[in-house]
Design a protein around this motif. Structure first.
Motif, short mmCIF file in Angstrom:
data_model
loop_
_atom_site.label_atom_id
_atom_site.label_comp_id
_atom_site.label_asym_id
_atom_site.label_seq_id
_atom_site.Cartn_x
_atom_site.Cartn_y
_atom_site.Cartn_z
N ILE C 187 -3.82 -2.40 -3.80
CA ILE C 187 -3.17 -1.38 -2.96
C ILE C 187 -4.09 -0.17 -2.81
O ILE C 187 -4.38 0.30 -1.70
CB ILE C 187 -1.81 -0.95 -3.57
CG1 ILE C 187 -0.82 -2.11 -3.51
CG2 ILE C 187 -1.27 0.27 -2.84
CD1 ILE C 187 0.52 -1.83 -4.19
N THR C 188 -4.60 0.31 -3.96
CA THR C 188 -5.49 1.47 -3.90
C THR C 188 -6.73 1.16 -3.06
O THR C 188 -7.11 1.94 -2.19
CB THR C 188 -5.94 1.87 -5.31
OG1 THR C 188 -4.77 2.05 -6.11
CG2 THR C 188 -6.72 3.16 -5.30
N LEU C 191 -5.97 0.72 0.86
CA LEU C 191 -5.60 1.97 1.53
C LEU C 191 -6.74 2.99 1.49
O LEU C 191 -6.93 3.75 2.44
CB LEU C 191 -4.31 2.55 0.92
CG LEU C 191 -3.06 2.02 1.65
CD1 LEU C 191 -2.85 0.55 1.40
CD2 LEU C 191 -1.84 2.83 1.29
N LEU C 222 2.37 10.13 2.37
CA LEU C 222 1.83 9.82 1.04
C LEU C 222 2.96 9.60 0.04
O LEU C 222 2.89 8.74 -0.83
CB LEU C 222 0.91 10.94 0.56
CG LEU C 222 -0.43 11.03 1.32
CD1 LEU C 222 -1.23 12.24 0.86
CD2 LEU C 222 -1.25 9.77 1.10
N PHE C 226 3.41 6.29 -2.12
CA PHE C 226 3.43 6.41 -3.57
C PHE C 226 4.69 5.76 -4.14
O PHE C 226 4.62 4.95 -5.07
CB PHE C 226 3.36 7.89 -3.96
CG PHE C 226 2.78 8.12 -5.30
CD1 PHE C 226 1.42 7.94 -5.52
CD2 PHE C 226 3.58 8.51 -6.35
CE1 PHE C 226 0.87 8.16 -6.76
CE2 PHE C 226 3.04 8.71 -7.60
CZ PHE C 226 1.69 8.54 -7.80
N ALA C 229 4.63 1.96 -3.62
CA ALA C 229 3.77 1.26 -4.59
C ALA C 229 4.45 1.21 -5.96
O ALA C 229 4.42 0.19 -6.65
CB ALA C 229 2.43 1.97 -4.69
N ASN C 233 5.49 -2.15 -8.02
CA ASN C 233 5.01 -2.32 -9.39
C ASN C 233 6.17 -2.55 -10.36
O ASN C 233 6.15 -3.46 -11.19
CB ASN C 233 4.24 -1.05 -9.78
CG ASN C 233 3.43 -1.24 -11.04
OD1 ASN C 233 3.37 -2.34 -11.58
ND2 ASN C 233 2.84 -0.19 -11.52
#
Lengths: 250, 242, 258
Positions: C187-188, C191, C222, C226, C229, C233
């Protein structure tokens, strides 16, 4: 349910007393109270008439679990208590070496506990307590994690030191032979809540070693202690199973 | 063992060299490894490039210092107060596995498009493992060790200084090592994305100017420099923990 | 209410209060810190933008395909690496050191090969995810308790039964944990790649808002990313815990940034 009930025990100066009992009977709790590490119970514990309200400087404790400091070498481990008390460097070094010689570890002074065997580590822990010259020594299954041979040898060593320093010892153990071999008296605790079930006088010669293990007299004493302990162990075993059932049904 | 490892790498590079020379791989996309390695050599003796390395390492240490100080204090507080620990340790752990780096535009907006923003972002990310490891290290000190101190009637300070701290130190140090690794990663990544600062900027510029040899050489150097850096801190950790 | 939740809610209130107060005090520019209420208000605007669905789709596509490729490469490689003591000792440091490098610097090389579209983001996500997956798989295979294997063999398990009934349940937990880590870094990575070079995706959109000085929208987006995600998780952790309720979670070290 309380761990212990109606415990009334007098230990004389210079006496070696062992406490045996079924697992979970509160043996360790008994030691925690005498060492002053556990407070807030009903009752009184006195050392020469002083009531114990916290750790007492005349009382030394050797713990069951690994308690040597891995970040200090053997010598510095043994010096720890003296250092904390502000004893000068030369003096604490001298005393620590003396005790290390006594437990046979003088050659390992500069080693770190991580490099020593379990038996050696436990000797370091014992030395660390002995160097404080406590008149009373409390030991909570100090040889619990060791193999049978090491256990017997260390026990003999302990007995020799105890006689030499004329210490009073209270030893918690689950090993009947060990208790009999070392003690003047063996206290048998009952299943939870622990009470004093029997006190067996060990009338063996003062000077003794592990050769006694083979004698009929010794076997007789083992039988005597075990006959009391067996009944309590069975009760403790049943208790444990009940507890298990309760927790699985809960 | 390292000889075999290096041999594995060399064999790989030789295969690529052959593939590029025979045009199995388009030489327009991939320069010859021999050229890239030679370029790495010239870059490493080039003062300007070493200046970039210094910038990156400077940002890394600044971010790390911030994260270490704040993280250890917060970790201590979470350990000291049970309710604080219960309330916020799971939160810190959750943040640790979240994409903090993606919040970088916020740092740009607040701090500007500069090294400060990069250092702050890296520190915010790296503070999380520092907090977690400090808290867990202190919680994990065995009761028996603490009882040794109690049975000797140690003062609270002596107990902290002589038992708690040395017992917790190895785990705290592991946390610091992880934090330092993360700071380096975030710093280089952000330098690349923002095209400011040191090594990361160099990669970005090389790709923008389509200098393939420089691009591969700088990526290779980043791999080597970060590996060397991480190797060094691992060694340091082992040395400290004996 | 218990103490823990009082503290948590208290901290959230203080945080939001400070944010709102600071933004409204006039001490900081609106283009630096828009008030919390405004940011939350903009969430709806951001979500209803015509491009939003497309952006979510592109980002999810990159992440999902990236992790899938990362797993397809990482798991067999990890299993190979973990299959012998020698290979493990040989390769583990290499994978460890390369794994600790910021993989995003490989992005320009991927752009050379895959172009500036979603493919290069899939690529960077795949590379990022492959490392934690490979490391955890290798560790899991290495750490299968030899006593369990011996016991099963002595009880008459065949080779295939051994794989199915001993190895698989033994490595399932760590492998899934590796996959979860892999998803996080993917994901990090994807993006972050989008914020560098892209024309679609949530990362791209955030930078668009930033360069157009639509700061409240940027914050809102954002925030969505955040929280999204975090939810993914959390959901995955829960699933893994249920699938491997019989073992303790043990996760090998792996950098969780791109």
């Amino acid at each position: 349910m309380s761990a212990l009930q109606h415990i009334d025990l007098d230990v004389r100066k210079g006496e070696f007393v062992s406490v045996v009992g079924p697992s979970g009977c509160g043996k360790s709790t008994l030691l925690s109270t005498v060492s002053g590490l556990l407070t807030g119970f009903d009752g009184r514990i006195t050392v020469r008439g002083d009531e114990i309200k916290g750790p007492h400087p005349d009382v030394g404790v050797v713990f069951q679990e690994e308690s040597t400091f891995p970040w200090r070498n053997v010598l510095k481990n043994v010096e720890f208590g003296l250092e904390m008390r502000g004893v000068s460097k030369e003096e604490r070094r001298r005393k620590a070496m003396e005790i290390l010689t006594m437990v046979g570890l003088e050659d390992f002074a500069k080693s770190y506990p991580g490099h020593l065997s379990g038996g050696m580590k436990q000797r370091v822990a014992i030395a660390r307590t002995l160097v404080m010259e406590p008149s009373i020594l409390l030991m909570d299954e100090p040889f619990g994690a060791l193999d049978e041979q090491t256990r017997i040898i260390l026990g003999e060593e302990l007995l020799r030191i105890q006689r030499a320093l004329d210490q009073t010892v209270l030893l918690i153990t689950h090993n009947i032979q060990e208790a009999i071999l070392l003690s003047d008296r063996v206290v048998v605790l009952s299943a939870r809540p622990g009470r004093i079930k029997a006190i067996v006088d060990i009338k063996l010669p003062k000077q003794r070693d592990s050769t006694l293990l083979a004698t009929d007299e010794f076997a007789g004493l083992v039988g005597q202690v075990w006959s009391v302990l067996r009944e309590e162990s069975l009760r403790a075993f049943a208790q444990e199973q009940n507890n298990d059932e309760e927790t699985t049904h809960a | 063992m390292w000889i075999v490892r290096i041999a594995v790498i060399v064999v790989f590079l030789v295969l690529v060299e052959i593939a590029v020379r025979t045009e199995l791989i388009n030489p327009f996309f991939v320069p010859r490894p021999s050229e890239a390695v030679a370029r790495m050599g010239t870059r490493l003796t080039d003062g300007e490039f070493l200046g970039l390395v210094a910038v990156t390492l400077g940002e890394t240490f600044a971010g790390f210092a911030l994260a270490a100080v704040v993280g250890m204090v917060v970790g201590f507080l979470l350990w000291r107060s049970r309710s604080l620990g219960d309330a916020f340790e799971p939160l810190v752990a959750a943040l640790f596995s979240s994409p903090i780096v993606l919040l970088y535009p916020i740092f740009l907006v607040i701090l500007g498009r500069n090294s400060t923003a990069i250092v702050a972002l890296a520190a915010v990310f790296a503070v999380l493992p520092t907090i977690l490891f400090t808290k867990q290290a202190l919680s994990a000190v065995s009761r028996t060790m603490l009882n040794v101190g109690r049975s000797l009637n140690l003062s609270a300070w002596s107990n902290f200084r002589h038992i708690l701290l040395p017992a917790a130190a190895p785990t705290i140090f592991t946390g610091l090592r992880i934090a330092l690794t993360y700071v380096l990663i975030v710093v280089v990544a952000m330098e690349y994305i923002l095209q400011i600062g040191g090594l990361g900027r160099f990669v970005s510029e090389s790709s923008l100017l389509f200098r393939a040899t420089d691009l591969y050489a700088s990526v290779g150097l980043i791999v080597i420099i970060s590996a060397a850096f991480i190797w060094a801190i691992n060694r340091l950790e082992k040395l400290v923990q004996r | 209410m218990n103490r823990v939740w009082t503290l948590r809610i208290g901290a959230a209130v203080v945080f939001l209060g400070l944010w709102e107060g600071l933004a409204r005090s006039g001490l900081v520019l609106d283009t630096v810190l828009p008030p919390a209420t405004e940011v939350f208000g903009r969430i709806q605007d951001v979500v209803t933008q015509s491009d939003f669905g497309q952006d979510v789709y592109a980002s999810l596509y990159e992440v999902v395909i990236g992790v899938a490729i990362g797993a397809l490469v990482g798991m067999p490689f990890g299993a190979f690496m973990g299959s012998s003591r020698y290979l493990y000792r040989l390769l583990d440091p290499l994978v460890y050191y390369v794994g600790a490098v910021p993989k995003i610097v490989l992005f320009p090389i991927l752009i050379l090969f895959l172009g500036t579209g979603v493919e290069s983001k899939v690529g960077i996500a795949a590379i990022s995810a492959a490392f934690p997956i490979a490391i955890n798989t290798a560790l899991a295979v290495q750490e299968v308790n030899p006593m369990h294997v011996k016991a099963a063999k002595s009880l008459g398990a065949s080779r295939s039964q051994l794989y199915r009934f001993v190895y698989t349940p033994a490595i399932l937990g760590p492998v899934l944990a590796g996959a979860r880590l892999g998803l996080g870094v993917a994901i990090t990575a994807a993006l972050l790649g989008e914020t560098k070079v892209a024309n679609v995706g949530l990362g791209f959109r955030a930078i668009e808002y930033y360069s157009r000085l639509q700061i409240a929208e940027m914050y809102a987006l954002l925030l969505i990313v955040f929280v999204g995600a975090a939810l993914i998780n959390l959901g995955l952790s829960g699933l893994i815990r249920r699938a491997t309720h019989y073992q303790q979670q043990r996760v090998g070290a792996a950098a969780s940034v791109a």
